[in-house]
Enzyme design. Structure first.
Site, PDB file in Angstrom:
ATOM      1  N   SER A 125       0.885  -1.303  -0.003  1.00  0.00           N
ATOM      2  CA  SER A 125       0.029  -0.055   0.007  1.00  0.00           C
ATOM      3  C   SER A 125       1.014   1.261   0.003  1.00  0.00           C
ATOM      4  CB  SER A 125      -0.759  -0.010   1.266  1.00  0.00           C
ATOM      5  OG  SER A 125      -1.498   1.176   1.477  1.00  0.00           O
ATOM      6  N   TYR A 150      -1.736  -1.254  10.981  1.00  0.00           N
ATOM      7  CA  TYR A 150      -2.022  -1.823   9.657  1.00  0.00           C
ATOM      8  C   TYR A 150      -0.817  -1.637   8.773  1.00  0.00           C
ATOM      9  CZ  TYR A 150      -3.741  -1.745   4.804  1.00  0.00           C
ATOM     10  OH  TYR A 150      -3.689  -1.709   3.515  1.00  0.00           O
ATOM     11  N   LYS A 154       2.233  -3.949   6.881  1.00  0.00           N
ATOM     12  CA  LYS A 154       2.716  -3.703   5.286  1.00  0.00           C
ATOM     13  C   LYS A 154       4.365  -3.506   4.934  1.00  0.00           C
ATOM     14  CE  LYS A 154      -1.346  -4.330   3.516  1.00  0.00           C
ATOM     15  NZ  LYS A 154      -1.785  -5.685   2.891  1.00  0.00           N
ATOM     16  N   PHE A 178      -2.490   2.576  -4.512  1.00  0.00           N
ATOM     17  CA  PHE A 178      -2.971   3.987  -4.060  1.00  0.00           C
ATOM     18  C   PHE A 178      -4.577   3.601  -3.573  1.00  0.00           C
ATOM     19  CE2 PHE A 178       0.660   6.794  -4.394  1.00  0.00           C
ATOM     20  CZ  PHE A 178       1.521   6.006  -4.572  1.00  0.00           C
TER      21      PHE A 178
HETATM   22  P1  NAD Z   1     -11.022  -7.379   1.473  1.00  0.00           P
HETATM   23  O1  NAD Z   1     -11.145  -7.285   3.083  1.00  0.00           O
HETATM   24  O2  NAD Z   1     -12.180  -7.208   0.742  1.00  0.00           O
HETATM   25  O3  NAD Z   1     -10.302  -8.886   1.038  1.00  0.00           O
HETATM   26  C1  NAD Z   1      -9.484  -9.455   1.926  1.00  0.00           C
HETATM   27  C2  NAD Z   1     -10.105 -10.791   1.842  1.00  0.00           C
HETATM   28  O4  NAD Z   1      -9.159 -11.727   2.600  1.00  0.00           O
HETATM   29  C3  NAD Z   1     -11.494 -11.375   2.397  1.00  0.00           C
HETATM   30  O5  NAD Z   1     -12.086 -11.815   1.495  1.00  0.00           O
HETATM   31  C4  NAD Z   1     -11.083 -11.835   3.416  1.00  0.00           C
HETATM   32  O6  NAD Z   1     -12.462 -12.569   4.038  1.00  0.00           O
HETATM   33  C5  NAD Z   1     -10.004 -12.644   3.354  1.00  0.00           C
HETATM   34  N1  NAD Z   1      -8.943 -13.125   4.477  1.00  0.00           N
HETATM   35  C6  NAD Z   1      -8.674 -12.186   5.328  1.00  0.00           C
HETATM   36  N2  NAD Z   1      -7.883 -12.755   6.304  1.00  0.00           N
HETATM   37  C7  NAD Z   1      -7.729 -14.067   5.952  1.00  0.00           C
HETATM   38  C8  NAD Z   1      -7.014 -15.231   6.300  1.00  0.00           C
HETATM   39  N3  NAD Z   1      -6.487 -15.470   7.284  1.00  0.00           N
HETATM   40  N4  NAD Z   1      -7.462 -16.371   5.623  1.00  0.00           N
HETATM   41  C9  NAD Z   1      -8.137 -16.542   4.562  1.00  0.00           C
HETATM   42  N5  NAD Z   1      -8.754 -15.361   4.133  1.00  0.00           N
HETATM   43  C10 NAD Z   1      -8.476 -14.261   4.762  1.00  0.00           C
HETATM   44  O7  NAD Z   1      -9.607  -6.250   1.151  1.00  0.00           O
HETATM   45  P2  NAD Z   1      -9.138  -5.710  -0.112  1.00  0.00           P
HETATM   46  O8  NAD Z   1      -9.721  -4.059  -0.213  1.00  0.00           O
HETATM   47  O9  NAD Z   1      -9.761  -6.705  -1.248  1.00  0.00           O
HETATM   48  O10 NAD Z   1      -7.819  -5.850   0.095  1.00  0.00           O
HETATM   49  C11 NAD Z   1      -6.851  -6.702  -0.295  1.00  0.00           C
HETATM   50  C12 NAD Z   1      -5.274  -6.589   0.163  1.00  0.00           C
HETATM   51  O11 NAD Z   1      -5.196  -5.454  -0.410  1.00  0.00           O
HETATM   52  C13 NAD Z   1      -5.326  -6.417   1.469  1.00  0.00           C
HETATM   53  O12 NAD Z   1      -3.964  -6.947   1.931  1.00  0.00           O
HETATM   54  C14 NAD Z   1      -5.200  -4.885   1.790  1.00  0.00           C
HETATM   55  O13 NAD Z   1      -4.393  -4.523   2.757  1.00  0.00           O
HETATM   56  C15 NAD Z   1      -4.410  -4.547   0.536  1.00  0.00           C
HETATM   57  N6  NAD Z   1      -4.852  -3.304   0.351  1.00  0.00           N
HETATM   58  C16 NAD Z   1      -6.085  -2.527  -0.049  1.00  0.00           C
HETATM   59  C17 NAD Z   1      -6.381  -1.269  -0.136  1.00  0.00           C
HETATM   60  C18 NAD Z   1      -7.751  -1.022  -0.351  1.00  0.00           C
HETATM   61  O14 NAD Z   1      -8.032   0.425  -0.354  1.00  0.00           O
HETATM   62  N7  NAD Z   1      -8.789  -1.683  -0.504  1.00  0.00           N
HETATM   63  C19 NAD Z   1      -5.091  -0.484  -0.243  1.00  0.00           C
HETATM   64  C20 NAD Z   1      -3.902  -1.029  -0.309  1.00  0.00           C
HETATM   65  C21 NAD Z   1      -3.700  -2.248  -0.017  1.00  0.00           C
HETATM   66  C1  UD1 Z   2      -6.903   5.059   3.913  1.00  0.00           C
HETATM   67  C2  UD1 Z   2      -5.907   4.770   4.674  1.00  0.00           C
HETATM   68  C3  UD1 Z   2      -4.805   3.602   4.195  1.00  0.00           C
HETATM   69  C4  UD1 Z   2      -5.286   2.562   3.229  1.00  0.00           C
HETATM   70  C5  UD1 Z   2      -6.377   3.080   2.549  1.00  0.00           C
HETATM   71  C6  UD1 Z   2      -7.071   2.056   1.713  1.00  0.00           C
HETATM   72  C7  UD1 Z   2      -5.863   6.324   7.015  1.00  0.00           C
HETATM   73  C8  UD1 Z   2      -5.089   7.343   7.360  1.00  0.00           C
HETATM   74  N1  UD1 Z   2      -5.081   5.783   5.617  1.00  0.00           N
HETATM   75  O1  UD1 Z   2      -6.455   5.788   3.049  1.00  0.00           O
HETATM   76  O2  UD1 Z   2      -3.724   3.395   4.971  1.00  0.00           O
HETATM   77  O3  UD1 Z   2      -4.502   2.013   2.622  1.00  0.00           O
HETATM   78  O4  UD1 Z   2      -7.402   3.840   3.308  1.00  0.00           O
HETATM   79  O5  UD1 Z   2      -7.803   1.225   2.673  1.00  0.00           O
HETATM   80  O6  UD1 Z   2      -6.939   5.793   7.117  1.00  0.00           O
HETATM   81  N2  UD1 Z   2     -12.719  11.495   3.432  1.00  0.00           N
HETATM   82  C9  UD1 Z   2     -13.762  12.012   3.786  1.00  0.00           C
HETATM   83  N3  UD1 Z   2     -14.976  11.670   4.148  1.00  0.00           N
HETATM   84  C10 UD1 Z   2     -14.896  10.360   4.447  1.00  0.00           C
HETATM   85  C11 UD1 Z   2     -13.993   9.400   4.356  1.00  0.00           C
HETATM   86  C12 UD1 Z   2     -12.593   9.749   3.536  1.00  0.00           C
HETATM   87  O7  UD1 Z   2     -13.719  13.229   3.305  1.00  0.00           O
HETATM   88  O8  UD1 Z   2     -16.040   9.835   5.056  1.00  0.00           O
HETATM   89  C13 UD1 Z   2     -11.632  11.879   2.818  1.00  0.00           C
HETATM   90  C14 UD1 Z   2     -10.093  11.606   3.699  1.00  0.00           C
HETATM   91  O9  UD1 Z   2     -10.052  12.615   4.384  1.00  0.00           O
HETATM   92  C15 UD1 Z   2      -9.124  11.424   2.400  1.00  0.00           C
HETATM   93  C16 UD1 Z   2     -10.089  11.020   1.249  1.00  0.00           C
HETATM   94  O10 UD1 Z   2     -11.366  11.022   1.549  1.00  0.00           O
HETATM   95  O11 UD1 Z   2      -8.663  12.767   2.090  1.00  0.00           O
HETATM   96  C17 UD1 Z   2      -9.476   9.462   1.210  1.00  0.00           C
HETATM   97  O12 UD1 Z   2      -9.807   8.775   2.220  1.00  0.00           O
HETATM   98  P1  UD1 Z   2      -9.862   7.117   2.520  1.00  0.00           P
HETATM   99  O13 UD1 Z   2     -10.716   6.650   1.484  1.00  0.00           O
HETATM  100  O14 UD1 Z   2     -10.137   6.769   3.842  1.00  0.00           O
HETATM  101  O15 UD1 Z   2      -8.624   6.822   2.109  1.00  0.00           O
HETATM  102  P2  UD1 Z   2      -7.150   7.454   2.681  1.00  0.00           P
HETATM  103  O16 UD1 Z   2      -7.234   7.932   3.858  1.00  0.00           O
HETATM  104  O17 UD1 Z   2      -6.332   7.875   1.636  1.00  0.00           O
END
Ligand code: NAD
Ligand code: UD1
Length: 350
Positions: A125, A150, A154, A178
């Site tokens: 991330s 969290y 990473k 991102f």
């Molecule tokens: P998500 O929660 O939708 O998906 C994760 C999946 O993993 C879920 O289906 C959950 O049931 C499964 N899971 C969790 N722990 C497990 C375990 N121990 N064994 C088996 N299954 C398990 O999340 P996502 O948004 O799809 O994110 C996927 C990955 O990407 C995560 O590692 C997250 O940290 C990373 N990531 C997500 C974002 C984001 O904004 N969504 C941003 C940066 C990184």
């Molecule tokens: C957050 C996490 C980041 C993670 C990412 C994806 C924090 C500080 N960072 O990123 O570590 O990888 O989610 O899971 O939590 N916002 C509003 N109203 C809302 C929600 C968000 O205005 O109800 C704004 C926030 O202030 C920010 C932008 O929207 O400016 C994006 O927020 P968000 O979607 O939570 O993502 P990040 O904070 O960038």
């Protein structure tokens, strides 16, 4: 090639599975459904015409994982399984370290045992860059001390995978996402968290369909284009494509490959709201609220490396993501209503 996708029924995992299948990969999914629903498998089937092999267990269960490897012999892994809520990680740090690190250890033990599986893509991330000194963030921007468990997981997992690869000769892609938003273009897959969403996009979706009354815009006094926070929002289907390209890169025996996945363009909260309104021809109810603790003003990705070394370029716009997200949210609402109607009928019949 057979690819094991951990967390393959989650938000990013499920979209990536459809793209993998469409690119000819054979997919095996393991997910314990701790943050996803089994119905996602039906949506994957509806979209691709393929129902991937699915195993429901915790990746930390090494005996079950060993049996899976013995039976399926995957050649590559895409590791999505883990917990991802920043706020929750501050309340339950142990749960985050146990799950995110523990699941990685189990997988690496299998890779050590089953040598044929020598490629792994890890969901990292942009959070590893912490509060940026400058933007855009490139892969050589410094890794900062994380402000929450969290983010710390990473950083730790990136290090663990790098150390492992040095000794075992494994090919590793550390993909620094991102802000993924949007949904599958069919509207059949997307992100619909239970309870109050932490991230802006699922919150926006729920306000759009009236499931939540109003969006709080956290702060309008940042030094940005309009005072609201700026992020690099990437369509989840572009992100999915990035994983396929990363797998192809790993097939060339590249060792450890670190890469941002973003669009290279920052968008403010108010710009995102305006794009959502335009894409869907609706009004979003919002109000300016105080800044959220721990938020940064602005970040967006440097995309040169992804472009030059993966051939990665985003195909979808923010407006596309807003249209797809809204479509999925309506579908999701519809499914929920049918389920609750069916439940009502069952109660009446009892
Ligand atoms: P998500 O929660 O939708 O998906 C994760 C999946 O993993 C879920 O289906 C959950 O049931 C499964 N899971 C969790 N722990 C497990 C375990 N121990 N064994 C088996 N299954 C398990 O999340 P996502 O948004 O799809 O994110 C996927 C990955 O990407 C995560 O590692 C997250 O940290 C990373 N990531 C997500 C974002 C984001 O904004 N969504 C941003 C940066 C990184
Ligand atoms: C957050 C996490 C980041 C993670 C990412 C994806 C924090 C500080 N960072 O990123 O570590 O990888 O989610 O899971 O939590 N916002 C509003 N109203 C809302 C929600 C968000 O205005 O109800 C704004 C926030 O202030 C920010 C932008 O929207 O400016 C994006 O927020 P968000 O979607 O939570 O993502 P990040 O904070 O960038």
């Amino acid at each position: 090639m057979k690819v094991l996708v951990t967390g393959g029924l989650g938000y990013i995992g499920s979209h990536t599975v459809t793209t993998l299948i469409e690119n000819g990969y054979e997919v095996v999914i393991v997910d314990n459904l701790s943050n996803s629903k089994i119905e996602v498998l039906d949506s994957i089937y509806a979209i691709t015409g393929v129902r991937p092999a699915f195993y429901q267990f915790d990746v930390r269960d090494e005996q079950k994982l060993d049996e899976l490897f013995e039976k399926e012999t995957p050649e590559a892994i895409i590791h999505f399984a883990g917990f991802k809520a920043v706020g929750e990680s501050c309340q339950e740090p142990l749960m985050y370290y146990e799950n995110n690190l523990g699941s990685t250890f189990s997988i690496l033990k299998m890779m050590k045992k089953y040598k044929v599986c020598n490629k792994i893509v890890f969901s990292s991330s942009a959070t590893v860059y912490g509060v940026p000194d400058s933007v855009p963030l490139t892969e050589s921007s410094p890794i900062k001390e994380a402000t929450n468990p969290y983010g710390q997981t990473k950083i730790m997992i990136e290090k663990i995978l790098t150390d492992f690869a040095k000794v075992e000769g494994t090919n590793v892609a550390l993909l620094r996402y991102f802000n993924p938003i949007g949904a599958h273009t069919t509207g059949l897959l997307g992100e619909d968290p239970n309870g109050l969403p932490n991230n802006i996009f699922p919150y926006l979706n729920k306000v759009a369909v009236g499931a939540l009354p109003i969006l709080n815009v956290f702060g309008d006094d940042y030094e940005t284009v309009d005072g609201t926070g700026v992020r690099d929002y990437i369509h989840v289907m572009d992100l999915a494509e990035g994983h396929v390209l990363a797998l192809k890169k790993l097939e060339q025996d590249c060792g450890v490959f670190v890469c941002n996945l973003g669009t290279g363009k920052g968008t403010s909260v108010l710009e995102l709201v305006a794009a959502y309104e335009q894409a869907n021809d609706i009004k979003i109810n919002y109000q300016i609220a105080p800044r959220r603790a721990g938020d940064i003003a602005e970040n967006y990705a440097g995309t040169e490396k992804a472009k030059n070394e993966l051939g990665f370029e985003c195909k979808y716009s923010i407006k596309d993501a807003c249209g797809d997200g809204y479509r999925f949210q309506i579908y999701s609402l519809f499914v929920q209503r049918i389920k609750s109607k069916n439940r009502e009928k069952e109660v009446v019949q009892e």
